[in-house]
Design a protein around this motif. Structure first.
Motif, PDB file in Angstrom:
ATOM      1  N   ILE A 260      -7.644   1.343 -11.230  1.00  0.00           N
ATOM      2  CA  ILE A 260      -6.844   1.601 -10.033  1.00  0.00           C
ATOM      3  C   ILE A 260      -5.387   1.714 -10.475  1.00  0.00           C
ATOM      4  O   ILE A 260      -4.792   0.745 -10.947  1.00  0.00           O
ATOM      5  CB  ILE A 260      -6.968   0.468  -8.995  1.00  0.00           C
TER       6      ILE A 260
ATOM      7  N   VAL B  67      -3.282   5.267  -6.298  1.00  0.00           N
ATOM      8  CA  VAL B  67      -2.717   4.833  -5.016  1.00  0.00           C
ATOM      9  C   VAL B  67      -1.206   4.989  -5.112  1.00  0.00           C
ATOM     10  O   VAL B  67      -0.536   4.241  -5.835  1.00  0.00           O
ATOM     11  CB  VAL B  67      -3.081   3.375  -4.708  1.00  0.00           C
TER      12      VAL B  67
ATOM     13  N   VAL C 210      -1.614   2.065  -9.433  1.00  0.00           N
ATOM     14  CA  VAL C 210      -0.721   1.839  -8.291  1.00  0.00           C
ATOM     15  C   VAL C 210       0.681   2.228  -8.739  1.00  0.00           C
ATOM     16  O   VAL C 210       1.176   1.715  -9.751  1.00  0.00           O
ATOM     17  CB  VAL C 210      -0.765   0.376  -7.828  1.00  0.00           C
TER      18      VAL C 210
ATOM     19  N   CYS D 217     -10.485   2.300  -2.228  1.00  0.00           N
ATOM     20  CA  CYS D 217      -9.061   1.967  -2.070  1.00  0.00           C
ATOM     21  C   CYS D 217      -8.598   2.237  -0.646  1.00  0.00           C
ATOM     22  O   CYS D 217      -7.832   1.445  -0.064  1.00  0.00           O
ATOM     23  CB  CYS D 217      -8.220   2.765  -3.057  1.00  0.00           C
TER      24      CYS D 217
ATOM     25  N   MET E 141      -4.185  -5.195  -0.637  1.00  0.00           N
ATOM     26  CA  MET E 141      -5.215  -4.180  -0.805  1.00  0.00           C
ATOM     27  C   MET E 141      -6.096  -4.485  -2.018  1.00  0.00           C
ATOM     28  O   MET E 141      -7.338  -4.440  -1.937  1.00  0.00           O
ATOM     29  CB  MET E 141      -4.564  -2.809  -0.981  1.00  0.00           C
ATOM     30  N   LEU E 142      -5.472  -4.803  -3.147  1.00  0.00           N
ATOM     31  CA  LEU E 142      -6.220  -5.051  -4.377  1.00  0.00           C
ATOM     32  C   LEU E 142      -7.144  -6.258  -4.240  1.00  0.00           C
ATOM     33  O   LEU E 142      -8.244  -6.277  -4.800  1.00  0.00           O
ATOM     34  CB  LEU E 142      -5.251  -5.267  -5.542  1.00  0.00           C
TER      35      LEU E 142
ATOM     36  N   LEU F  26     -10.624  -5.291  -2.932  1.00  0.00           N
ATOM     37  CA  LEU F  26     -11.459  -4.331  -3.652  1.00  0.00           C
ATOM     38  C   LEU F  26     -12.733  -4.923  -4.269  1.00  0.00           C
ATOM     39  O   LEU F  26     -13.788  -4.275  -4.231  1.00  0.00           O
ATOM     40  CB  LEU F  26     -10.643  -3.638  -4.741  1.00  0.00           C
TER      41      LEU F  26
ATOM     42  N   VAL G 137      -6.374  -2.739 -13.185  1.00  0.00           N
ATOM     43  CA  VAL G 137      -5.275  -2.323 -12.311  1.00  0.00           C
ATOM     44  C   VAL G 137      -4.052  -2.044 -13.171  1.00  0.00           C
ATOM     45  O   VAL G 137      -3.640  -2.892 -13.968  1.00  0.00           O
ATOM     46  CB  VAL G 137      -4.943  -3.409 -11.272  1.00  0.00           C
TER      47      VAL G 137
ATOM     48  N   ILE H 255      -3.801   8.088  -1.125  1.00  0.00           N
ATOM     49  CA  ILE H 255      -4.838   8.078  -2.151  1.00  0.00           C
ATOM     50  C   ILE H 255      -4.897   9.491  -2.730  1.00  0.00           C
ATOM     51  O   ILE H 255      -5.431  10.411  -2.123  1.00  0.00           O
ATOM     52  CB  ILE H 255      -6.210   7.669  -1.581  1.00  0.00           C
TER      53      ILE H 255
END
Length: 296
Positions: free
Chosen positions: A84, A205, A86, A141, A240-241, A244, A8, A103
């Motif tokens: 991911i 994201v 962000v 995501c 959200m993370l 996953l 991340v 997204i």
């Protein structure tokens, strides 16, 4: 099948993730210099996780000074398979409002002066960026965001600007009305390019904080207002993370889109003509395709 490892890259307002088992901040050396910060490693729901604050803890890097190559190389060295990204962004669309997530699936790159490739003279490589993000990862995501009760838009074009200043009104209107961009930010390029060169699946994201400067009812971008929205967005992102790992599962299939094989036919320089020093620097990023020729 390979073992899933989620990396991340946290943008403005997101400097850590919660709930990791056996958390440890680790220093990673790369041939491209030091990453933005140490990397927080651990596991979540049985899946290895690595978190890198893009701007560094305390927000010490501006968009142009972020060591993008070192960041991607460091994640690759740690065994990350899925990245991911962000990041905070502005919106060009009425229906993409502050506090909502997008997204991203396309980019327009307006950055200048940033090192945009691991390859160069002595080892030339060209990867495809027609589809610059991983659909499988983007779907995960979006599912995780909806499960966290976040309003999320699946698909959008991200205009990457150099910064650090925000857009002029004229620029904002061009990006929105002429070029058809949906959101604007300063950090997803060359990050997405480099992730593809490193054969990493990459999803972006974008967390909306404002309407840039085009919106007649909102005026120019105000940093004070952005910071307030950033705090709420960061809380949503952590939720959200955290969802996953169970969606992506431990056993990672071969990427149907080919992100994990992006270098298969990308390197054009003949093995005898390759610069040994550059090839050595590329070991983590491109070792999968370079090592067979190094041993002959």
């Amino acid at each position: 099948m390979t073992q899933t490892s989620i990396g991340v890259i946290g943008g403005s307002g997101l400097y850590q993730i919660d709930g990791l088992e056996n958390p440890q901040w680790r220093s990673v050396d790369t041939p491209w210099g030091a990453p933005s910060d140490q990397i927080l490693t651990g596991s979540l729901a049985g899946i290895d996780m690595a978190f890198l604050p893009r701007h560094g803890r305390g927000h010490v890097h501006c968009p142009a000074s972020i060591p993008y190559r070192a960041n991607i190389d460091a994640l690759k060295r740690l065994g990350v398979t899925d990245v991911i990204s962000v990041s905070a962004c502005g919106s060009f669309r009425h229906d993409m409002a502050p506090g909502e997530f997008v997204i991203v699936d396309q980019f327009i790159d307006r950055t200048v002066g940033r090192e945009a490739s691991f390859f160069g003279a002595g080892c030339v490589g060209h990867v495809s960026l027609a589809s610059p993000t991983c659909a499988r990862l983007g779907d995960a995501c979006a599912t995780a965001a909806r499960a966290a009760s976040i309003k999320v838009h699946r698909g959008g074009t991200y205009l990457a600007m150099e910064g650090p200043q925000f857009s002029t009104l004229a620029e904002s209107r061009i990006y929105r009305d002429v070029w058809g961009a949906d959101v604007i930010g300063m950090t997803n390029m060359p990050e997405a390019r480099l992730a593809r060169e490193a054969e990493l699946c990459y999803a972006s994201v974008a967390m909306i904080t404002d309407y840039d400067s085009w919106h007649p009812d909102h005026g120019e971008v105000d940093v004070t207002q952005i910071i307030a929205i950033l705090t709420g967005n960061a809380d949503k992102a952590r939720d959200m993370l955290g969802r996953l790992p169970t969606l992506l599962k431990a056993n990672r299939p071969i990427c149907a889109q080919g992100c994990d094989r992006a270098l298969e036919h990308a390197i054009l320089t003949a093995p005898p003509a390759r610069d040994p020093a550059l090839v050595t620097r590329l070991d983590a990023v491109a070792g999968r395709v370079l090592r067979p020729h190094m041993t002959r």
